[in-house]
Design a protein around this motif. Sequence first.
Motif, mmCIF file in Angstrom:
data_model
loop_
_atom_site.group_PDB
_atom_site.id
_atom_site.type_symbol
_atom_site.label_atom_id
_atom_site.label_comp_id
_atom_site.label_asym_id
_atom_site.label_seq_id
_atom_site.Cartn_x
_atom_site.Cartn_y
_atom_site.Cartn_z
ATOM 1 N N ASN A 315 0.819 -1.217 0.000
ATOM 2 C CA ASN A 315 0.000 0.000 0.000
ATOM 3 C C ASN A 315 0.848 1.260 0.000
ATOM 4 O OD1 ASN A 315 -2.763 -0.716 -0.128
ATOM 5 N ND2 ASN A 315 -2.699 -1.455 1.975
ATOM 6 N N ASP A 316 1.922 1.269 0.781
ATOM 7 C CA ASP A 316 2.803 2.437 0.804
ATOM 8 C C ASP A 316 3.439 2.661 -0.561
ATOM 9 O OD1 ASP A 316 2.239 2.733 3.476
ATOM 10 O OD2 ASP A 316 4.195 2.075 4.182
ATOM 11 N N GLN A 317 4.030 1.613 -1.092
ATOM 12 C CA GLN A 317 4.779 1.720 -2.338
ATOM 13 C C GLN A 317 3.890 2.062 -3.528
ATOM 14 O OE1 GLN A 317 6.365 -2.194 -2.015
ATOM 15 N NE2 GLN A 317 7.625 -1.651 -0.245
ATOM 16 N N GLN A 318 2.610 1.758 -3.414
ATOM 17 C CA GLN A 318 1.680 2.088 -4.491
ATOM 18 C C GLN A 318 1.374 3.579 -4.557
ATOM 19 O OE1 GLN A 318 -1.648 -0.549 -3.843
ATOM 20 N NE2 GLN A 318 -0.415 -2.367 -4.274
ATOM 21 N N SER A 319 1.931 4.355 -3.625
ATOM 22 C CA SER A 319 1.731 5.812 -3.673
ATOM 23 C C SER A 319 2.993 6.569 -4.061
ATOM 24 C CB SER A 319 1.247 6.312 -2.300
ATOM 25 O OG SER A 319 2.287 6.256 -1.327
ATOM 26 N N PHE A 320 4.127 5.878 -4.205
ATOM 27 C CA PHE A 320 5.405 6.569 -4.379
ATOM 28 C C PHE A 320 5.496 7.371 -5.677
ATOM 29 C CE2 PHE A 320 8.100 3.443 -1.577
ATOM 30 C CZ PHE A 320 7.382 3.858 -0.466
ATOM 31 N N LYS A 321 4.881 6.879 -6.756
ATOM 32 C CA LYS A 321 5.014 7.584 -8.040
ATOM 33 C C LYS A 321 4.416 8.997 -7.978
ATOM 34 C CE LYS A 321 3.147 4.291 -10.589
ATOM 35 N NZ LYS A 321 2.694 3.486 -11.737
ATOM 36 N N GLY A 322 3.393 9.159 -7.166
ATOM 37 C CA GLY A 322 2.796 10.486 -7.038
ATOM 38 C C GLY A 322 3.761 11.504 -6.470
ATOM 39 N N TYR A 323 4.603 11.070 -5.536
ATOM 40 C CA TYR A 323 5.559 11.989 -4.929
ATOM 41 C C TYR A 323 6.700 12.300 -5.896
ATOM 42 C CZ TYR A 323 3.020 9.544 -1.276
ATOM 43 O OH TYR A 323 2.024 8.937 -0.549
ATOM 44 N N LEU A 324 7.139 11.296 -6.648
ATOM 45 C CA LEU A 324 8.150 11.576 -7.671
ATOM 46 C C LEU A 324 7.612 12.594 -8.669
ATOM 47 C CD1 LEU A 324 10.833 11.152 -9.106
ATOM 48 C CD2 LEU A 324 9.865 9.125 -10.218
ATOM 49 N N THR A 325 6.354 12.441 -9.066
ATOM 50 C CA THR A 325 5.742 13.403 -9.985
ATOM 51 C C THR A 325 5.758 14.802 -9.390
ATOM 52 O OG1 THR A 325 4.267 11.649 -10.777
ATOM 53 C CG2 THR A 325 3.658 13.910 -11.309
ATOM 54 N N ARG A 326 5.357 14.901 -8.127
ATOM 55 C CA ARG A 326 5.325 16.209 -7.451
ATOM 56 C C ARG A 326 6.697 16.851 -7.455
ATOM 57 N NH1 ARG A 326 3.966 16.320 -1.091
ATOM 58 N NH2 ARG A 326 2.059 15.369 -1.872
ATOM 59 N N TRP A 327 7.700 16.088 -7.090
ATOM 60 C CA TRP A 327 9.030 16.662 -6.922
ATOM 61 C C TRP A 327 9.732 16.909 -8.250
ATOM 62 C CZ3 TRP A 327 9.120 12.701 -2.526
ATOM 63 C CH2 TRP A 327 8.618 13.289 -1.352
ATOM 64 N N MET A 328 9.399 16.143 -9.274
ATOM 65 C CA MET A 328 9.941 16.460 -10.589
ATOM 66 C C MET A 328 9.338 17.758 -11.105
ATOM 67 S SD MET A 328 10.303 12.761 -12.525
ATOM 68 C CE MET A 328 11.205 13.445 -13.927
ATOM 69 N N ALA A 329 8.038 17.928 -10.905
ATOM 70 C CA ALA A 329 7.396 19.180 -11.314
ATOM 71 C C ALA A 329 7.995 20.355 -10.548
ATOM 72 C CB ALA A 329 5.888 19.099 -11.078
ATOM 73 N N GLY A 330 8.221 20.171 -9.244
ATOM 74 C CA GLY A 330 8.832 21.228 -8.450
ATOM 75 C C GLY A 330 10.240 21.553 -8.905
ATOM 76 N N THR A 331 10.958 20.556 -9.365
ATOM 77 C CA THR A 331 12.319 20.771 -9.857
ATOM 78 C C THR A 331 12.342 21.710 -11.050
ATOM 79 O OG1 THR A 331 13.089 18.628 -9.028
ATOM 80 C CG2 THR A 331 14.323 19.598 -10.865
ATOM 81 N N ALA A 394 -2.489 9.220 -9.773
ATOM 82 C CA ALA A 394 -3.097 9.704 -11.011
ATOM 83 C C ALA A 394 -3.438 11.189 -10.908
ATOM 84 C CB ALA A 394 -4.358 8.896 -11.324
ATOM 85 N N LEU A 395 -3.943 11.614 -9.749
ATOM 86 C CA LEU A 395 -4.234 13.037 -9.567
ATOM 87 C C LEU A 395 -2.960 13.852 -9.750
ATOM 88 C CD1 LEU A 395 -6.017 15.424 -8.774
ATOM 89 C CD2 LEU A 395 -5.570 14.866 -6.364
ATOM 90 N N SER A 396 -1.867 13.401 -9.145
ATOM 91 C CA SER A 396 -0.599 14.115 -9.280
ATOM 92 C C SER A 396 -0.154 14.155 -10.737
ATOM 93 C CB SER A 396 0.474 13.445 -8.422
ATOM 94 O OG SER A 396 0.160 13.531 -7.047
ATOM 95 N N ALA A 397 -0.207 13.003 -11.396
ATOM 96 C CA ALA A 397 0.239 12.944 -12.791
ATOM 97 C C ALA A 397 -0.534 13.934 -13.647
ATOM 98 C CB ALA A 397 0.069 11.527 -13.326
#
Length: 471
Positions: A315-331, A394-397
């Motif tokens: 369950n935890d790992q199924q949310s990790f891509k959203g944070y990568l998306t957030r931080w790449m956008a922030g970069t 998906a929301l993040s993406a």
Amino acid sequence: MRGLLAGALSLLAVISQSASAVQLNVGDEASVKAAASTIAYGLMKYYTGNNTGDVPGNLPDPYFWWEAGAMFGTLVDYWFLTGDTTYNSVVTEALLHQTGDDRDFMPTNQTRTEGNDDQGFWAMAAMSAAENNYPNPPSDQPQWLALAQAVFNEYASRWDEQTCNGGLRWQIFTFNNGFNYKNSISNGCFFNIAARLARFTGNQTYADWAGKIFAWEESVGLITPRYDIYDGASVAGTDNCTSLDQIQWSYNHGIYLHGASVMYNITNGNTNASNSEGALWKQRVDGILNSTTGLFFNNSVMIEQACEGGNLCDNDQQSFKGYLTRWMAGTTQMAPYTFATIAPLLNSSAQAAAKACTGSPATGFKGIQGTACGFKWTGGTFDGLVGVGEQMNALSAVMYSLVRSVDLPGSKAPVTSTTGGTSVGNAAAGIQTASTIGQLPPVTIGDKVAAGFLTTAVLFSVLAGGVFVIK
């Protein structure tokens, strides 16, 4: 006849699902906002904290407390990017309720099991609120900037040089499993918050800590010369960070990429920073970005490479891509030269994520039928997995595809105290109450206050950095 009826019903179901599926045209702002709204609605149907008798800020089982903090941080950005205020009252209530009596995101209902990374995800939500000028709480309530400062100060007090010459342990308390493990995500939270506080306040103390944390990660081999980022290291027995868990997760790359880009933003063009310092942070941004794109994208679509292929993500790992998306956008906002590399990857992932939001599961999803979002984005369709992580990813993406190059009109970069930021800080946040935090050595005066900082803290407590003592 029965076969014909079954076929007709099946066709009807497909047509119905297609009609309600999330439609996305990246580049069309109205389309992106509509898709994000639909996905956000499905995400919030998982939240029960606003139900009578439930606790604001909590997600139901099987979701841990930290993921709720991550979700509300995502929703702060959702408001910022779309202008949709639908969930603001719920988000504000949740963030404030979970600050706890000491205003440091250590509420009594979580303290016994709370780790440094758990606390960090809530603090980063508060930091996003400060940077985005999310509506401030009433003056008698905890303030976004002060909350982030409180967690930073507590992190500094837990910096453990008794083992591995530094670093945060995964767990705060000795009685929790994982106390003898120093992991990249806990130190990444510390690093990310330090860098962002340095940019927001302009205080060098935060920047010094950011540099110290990153250098420590490199010194023990958790960040390698080619910018692989490993999960963590054991400090049990005689290990002393010599035994590394070399698994790589997307959110570790993301959190260090974003923090490094913030440090690049601070040092690039800063007349007080040496050219070598700016060049070093650019090298780190480039190195992590190159590692990230090589590990976590398949045909330009984001993947969780360590577990996704074998259907092993929890369950935890199924949310990790959203944070990568957030931080790449922030970069892209902090290091604008990365936009040309990152934006196409985020756009293709957004399109792929939307195609995965076509589910109508019989259970596990209470949003609009035909809009449940799956976990895998590479298959071009819904994969049957649903949950907070899948919906939040998906929301993040989708919504981060709204991020524009800072060079374009209408782009909205995160604010600072000198560029319109209104959140109120507190230099002493997080140090005023005493509690036992692990079995760590006392912090020296040198660690508590950087040279020349004490006077600044007294004079500019609204915007100042941290004072470091044992909590």
